[in-house]
Design an enzyme around this catalytic site. Structure first.
Site, mmCIF file in Angstrom:
data_model
loop_
_atom_site.group_PDB
_atom_site.id
_atom_site.type_symbol
_atom_site.label_atom_id
_atom_site.label_comp_id
_atom_site.label_asym_id
_atom_site.label_seq_id
_atom_site.Cartn_x
_atom_site.Cartn_y
_atom_site.Cartn_z
ATOM 1 N N ASN A 72 0.800 -1.229 0.000
ATOM 2 C CA ASN A 72 0.000 0.000 0.000
ATOM 3 C C ASN A 72 0.836 1.284 0.000
ATOM 4 O O ASN A 72 0.433 2.271 -0.598
ATOM 5 C CB ASN A 72 -0.994 -0.014 1.176
ATOM 6 C CG ASN A 72 -0.304 -0.155 2.504
ATOM 7 O OD1 ASN A 72 0.854 -0.578 2.592
ATOM 8 N ND2 ASN A 72 -1.008 0.194 3.554
ATOM 9 N N GLU A 95 4.860 -4.613 11.874
ATOM 10 C CA GLU A 95 3.828 -3.595 11.617
ATOM 11 C C GLU A 95 2.714 -4.303 10.872
ATOM 12 O O GLU A 95 2.796 -4.512 9.664
ATOM 13 C CB GLU A 95 4.398 -2.468 10.748
ATOM 14 C CG GLU A 95 5.441 -1.622 11.444
ATOM 15 C CD GLU A 95 4.863 -0.732 12.538
ATOM 16 O OE1 GLU A 95 3.630 -0.672 12.682
ATOM 17 O OE2 GLU A 95 5.663 -0.117 13.251
ATOM 18 N N CYS A 99 -3.281 0.423 6.869
ATOM 19 C CA CYS A 99 -3.333 -0.466 8.029
ATOM 20 C C CYS A 99 -3.987 0.171 9.246
ATOM 21 O O CYS A 99 -4.670 -0.488 10.010
ATOM 22 C CB CYS A 99 -1.928 -0.896 8.397
ATOM 23 S SG CYS A 99 -0.822 0.509 8.557
ATOM 24 N N GLU A 121 8.051 2.292 14.595
ATOM 25 C CA GLU A 121 8.762 2.960 13.515
ATOM 26 C C GLU A 121 8.677 4.464 13.763
ATOM 27 O O GLU A 121 7.863 4.937 14.556
ATOM 28 C CB GLU A 121 8.139 2.594 12.156
ATOM 29 C CG GLU A 121 8.241 1.098 11.919
ATOM 30 C CD GLU A 121 8.127 0.672 10.460
ATOM 31 O OE1 GLU A 121 7.050 0.844 9.877
ATOM 32 O OE2 GLU A 121 9.136 0.155 9.925
HETATM 33 N N1 NAI Z 1 1.075 -1.663 10.558
HETATM 34 C C1 NAI Z 1 1.532 -1.150 9.432
HETATM 35 O O1 NAI Z 1 2.411 -0.307 9.453
HETATM 36 C C2 NAI Z 1 0.982 -1.594 8.107
HETATM 37 C C3 NAI Z 1 0.378 -2.821 7.967
HETATM 38 N N2 NAI Z 1 -0.092 -3.235 6.742
HETATM 39 C C4 NAI Z 1 -0.794 -4.505 6.643
HETATM 40 O O2 NAI Z 1 -0.381 -5.233 5.508
HETATM 41 C C5 NAI Z 1 -1.440 -6.016 4.988
HETATM 42 C C6 NAI Z 1 -1.586 -5.796 3.505
HETATM 43 O O3 NAI Z 1 -0.399 -5.987 2.855
HETATM 44 P P1 NAI Z 1 -0.041 -7.336 2.087
HETATM 45 O O4 NAI Z 1 1.101 -7.024 1.189
HETATM 46 O O5 NAI Z 1 -1.282 -7.934 1.534
HETATM 47 O O6 NAI Z 1 0.448 -8.251 3.298
HETATM 48 P P2 NAI Z 1 1.056 -9.718 3.247
HETATM 49 O O7 NAI Z 1 1.143 -10.139 4.659
HETATM 50 O O8 NAI Z 1 0.353 -10.576 2.293
HETATM 51 O O9 NAI Z 1 2.527 -9.506 2.645
HETATM 52 C C7 NAI Z 1 3.457 -8.645 3.264
HETATM 53 C C8 NAI Z 1 4.848 -8.989 2.776
HETATM 54 O O10 NAI Z 1 5.266 -10.234 3.332
HETATM 55 C C9 NAI Z 1 5.770 -11.084 2.308
HETATM 56 N N3 NAI Z 1 5.570 -12.471 2.741
HETATM 57 C C10 NAI Z 1 4.496 -13.255 2.540
HETATM 58 N N4 NAI Z 1 4.697 -14.467 3.126
HETATM 59 C C11 NAI Z 1 5.914 -14.437 3.708
HETATM 60 C C12 NAI Z 1 6.673 -15.361 4.480
HETATM 61 N N5 NAI Z 1 6.221 -16.566 4.779
HETATM 62 N N6 NAI Z 1 7.887 -14.967 4.938
HETATM 63 C C13 NAI Z 1 8.359 -13.732 4.681
HETATM 64 N N7 NAI Z 1 7.688 -12.820 3.965
HETATM 65 C C14 NAI Z 1 6.473 -13.155 3.474
HETATM 66 C C15 NAI Z 1 5.010 -10.655 1.082
HETATM 67 O O11 NAI Z 1 5.667 -11.075 -0.075
HETATM 68 C C16 NAI Z 1 4.977 -9.155 1.255
HETATM 69 O O12 NAI Z 1 6.180 -8.564 0.839
HETATM 70 C C17 NAI Z 1 -2.664 -5.597 5.761
HETATM 71 O O13 NAI Z 1 -2.968 -6.517 6.764
HETATM 72 C C18 NAI Z 1 -2.231 -4.282 6.386
HETATM 73 O O14 NAI Z 1 -2.947 -3.939 7.526
HETATM 74 C C19 NAI Z 1 0.033 -2.453 5.648
HETATM 75 C C20 NAI Z 1 0.633 -1.231 5.739
HETATM 76 C C21 NAI Z 1 1.110 -0.688 6.976
#
Ligand code: NAI
Length: 481
Positions: free
Chosen positions: A153, A250, A284, A455
């Site tokens: 995002n 995060e 998020c 962060e």
């Molecule tokens: N708290 C925060 O600062 C933020 C949190 N988010 C959260 O992120 C999510 C949306 O983003 P997505 O990209 O769909 O999340 P996702 O969890 O599907 O992927 C995040 C990252 O992790 C990688 N990944 C996936 N499986 C992995 C594994 N087993 N080991 C290591 N890396 C792995 C992905 O390739 C990607 O780069 C939402 O839940 C959102 O709330 C998004 C932005 C900010």
């Protein structure tokens, strides 16, 4: 206008672009679905090479003086600002977010992180602890190699938010952007080199979860910082634990935004819009459970519907566009399924709905109950669920009735109530009479399932360094025999 955004190569290792040897990764512009670049994932060997390059480069980088390291980051911030137009256009192509957002919120926020930590660098010191004749001191030392793994995002902002505190403390980094949005991190790698960062200190690998998993467990990696969903967070945290690696998580949220009867109506509506529909709701910290006290509920919903009707959706590259497409079809389907679940459960659709193609309009539900899916699950799209409440104790209990704990907001004119309620909410990042503002000066992060570590701000330094304690004996050593 050509939408070609093909980078020099898919990866960036040891100071130069390197082509990936893994599976193909097609990058599409979410608005048209057109392929704008064709990348290749890193092979597992290339992940190891990137981590080795980082490990080799890290000691010399850490040996530089803090002011020199800070200067590199400050220069990078200036380069980003000079190229903001071009970088923001690329961010819009990668994510589909409106250019009016990316011009002010993405790379600019990344530049602020580089600027902040670049400036902080020279003032980070240890402690001197007097012990009578003897004394002790502490040194804040780098962890070594940090892995950064990003969500789609805010791809460039996330890369900068992780790189800036890591690098300034003398760590090296290997960053893996989300497979959905791989382009911005490559630009950051080039810019850092141009700003004077030694080769190997910041590397980029591309790939899906499997590449992220290999990065997490690489023998050279000392810390993993993930921005992503809770299920991914659980996997990465567990994998990191095996090597006793440090983590920053995060993760997702389902944050409450509480509007009391005495709130300024117009400001509360504005905040609810910012808390739900910016970046087409793909944020998020969004306040997707909007708790409305019974006295303000009707007026709030009427005014909200009136204002949401004026939203301009369309081509993200058009500066007038306020609402862009969803990042990809699978995510749009997921959001539509949630909207359907809301309607089936009996919540009232105030405005919006499933939309068409890549677009889901700003959608508001009323008359929802806490047990509905739309009030429980993170939808990660432009869907606001409003819930009615009567008194303070009740709303605090209901707001906390979730496993998530990323953020929370309160709208009221009553000063003491605002602080009292905020102090009782289980959330890491809170706002009073504001929402979703995340200045670099303020720590950002979650509690409960939404993650750990912080962060931004000086607090981030603690998560990219470790403390060494040094006892200094000034007299003779007395031993029992
Ligand atoms: N708290 C925060 O600062 C933020 C949190 N988010 C959260 O992120 C999510 C949306 O983003 P997505 O990209 O769909 O999340 P996702 O969890 O599907 O992927 C995040 C990252 O992790 C990688 N990944 C996936 N499986 C992995 C594994 N087993 N080991 C290591 N890396 C792995 C992905 O390739 C990607 O780069 C939402 O839940 C959102 O709330 C998004 C932005 C900010």
């Amino acid at each position: 206008m050509s939408l070609n955004a093909q980078p020099a190569a898919s990866l960036f290792i040891n100071g130069r672009p390197v082509e990936g040897e893994g599976d193909a990764l097609s990058v599409r512009y979410p608005y048209t679905g057109e392929e704008i670049a064709l990348l290749h994932e890193a092979s597992l060997d290339q992940v190891a090479q990137a981590c080795q390059a980082a490990a080799d480069a890290q000691p010399a980088w850490a040996a530089m003086s803090p002011v020199e390291r800070g200067r590199v980051l400050t220069r990078a911030a200036a380069i980003i600002r000079e190229r903001n137009d071009e970088l923001s256009r690329l961010e819009t192509l990668d994510t589909g977010k409106p250019i009016q957002e990316t011009l002010v919120a993405d790379w600019e926020s990344g530049a602020q992180a580089l600027e902040f930590f670049g400036g902080l660098s020279a003032s980070i010191t240890g402690q001197m602890i007097p012990l009578g004749q003897d004394w002790a001191y502490t040194r804040r030392e780098p962890l070594g190699v940090c892995a950064g793994i990003g969500a789609w995002n805010y791809p460039s902002q996330i890369a900068c938010w992780k790189a800036a505190p890591a690098l300034v403390m003398g760590n090296a980094m290997v960053f893996k952007p989300s497979e959905e949005t791989p382009l911005g991190a490559l630009k950051l790698a080039e810019i850092l080199i141009e700003a004077g960062l030694p080769a190997g200190v910041f590397n980029v690998v591309q790939g899906r979860g499997q590449v992220g998993a290999a990065l997490t467990t690489d023998a050279n990696v000392d810390k993993v910082s993930l921005t992503g969903s809770v299920p991914t967070g659980r996997r990465v945290y567990a994998a990191a634990a095996e090597g006793m690696r440090h983590v920053t998580m995060e993760l997702g949220g389902k944050s409450p935004l509480i509007v009391f009867d005495d709130a300024n109506l117009e400001n509360a509506v504005s905040a609810a819009i910012l808390a739900n529909f910016y970046s087409s709701g793909q944020i998020c910290s969004n306040g997707t459970r909007v708790f409305l006290q019974e006295g303000i509920r009707e007026a709030f919903l009427n005014r909200l519907a009136e204002r949401v009707r004026n939203v301009r959706a369309g081509d993200p590259l058009d500066p007038e566009t306020q609402h862009g497409p969803i990042v990809n079809a699978a995510q749009a389907d997921k959001i539509r399924a949630a909207i359907e679940a809301g309607e089936q459960a009996g919540a009232r659709l105030v405005c919006g709905g499933p939309g068409e193609g890549a677009f889901v309009p700003p959608t508001v539900f009323a008359d929802a109950t806490d047990d509905m899916l739309i009030a429980r699950d993170e939808i990660f799209g432009p869907v606001m669920t409003t819930l009615e409440f009567y008194d303070e104790d009740e709303v605090v209990r209901r707001a906390n009735g979730t496993g998530f704990g990323l953020a929370a907001g309160v709208f009221t004119q009553d000063l003491t109530r605002a602080h009292r309620v905020i102090s009782r909410l289980e959330a890491g990042t809170c706002w009073i009479n504001a929402y979703n503002l995340t200045p670099v000066e303020m720590p950002f992060g979650g509690v409960k399932l939404s993650g750990l570590g912080r962060e931004n701000s000086a607090a981030a330094i603690e998560h990219y360094s470790q403390l060494k304690s040094v006892y200094v004996g000034m007299g003779d050593v007395e031993a029992p025999y």
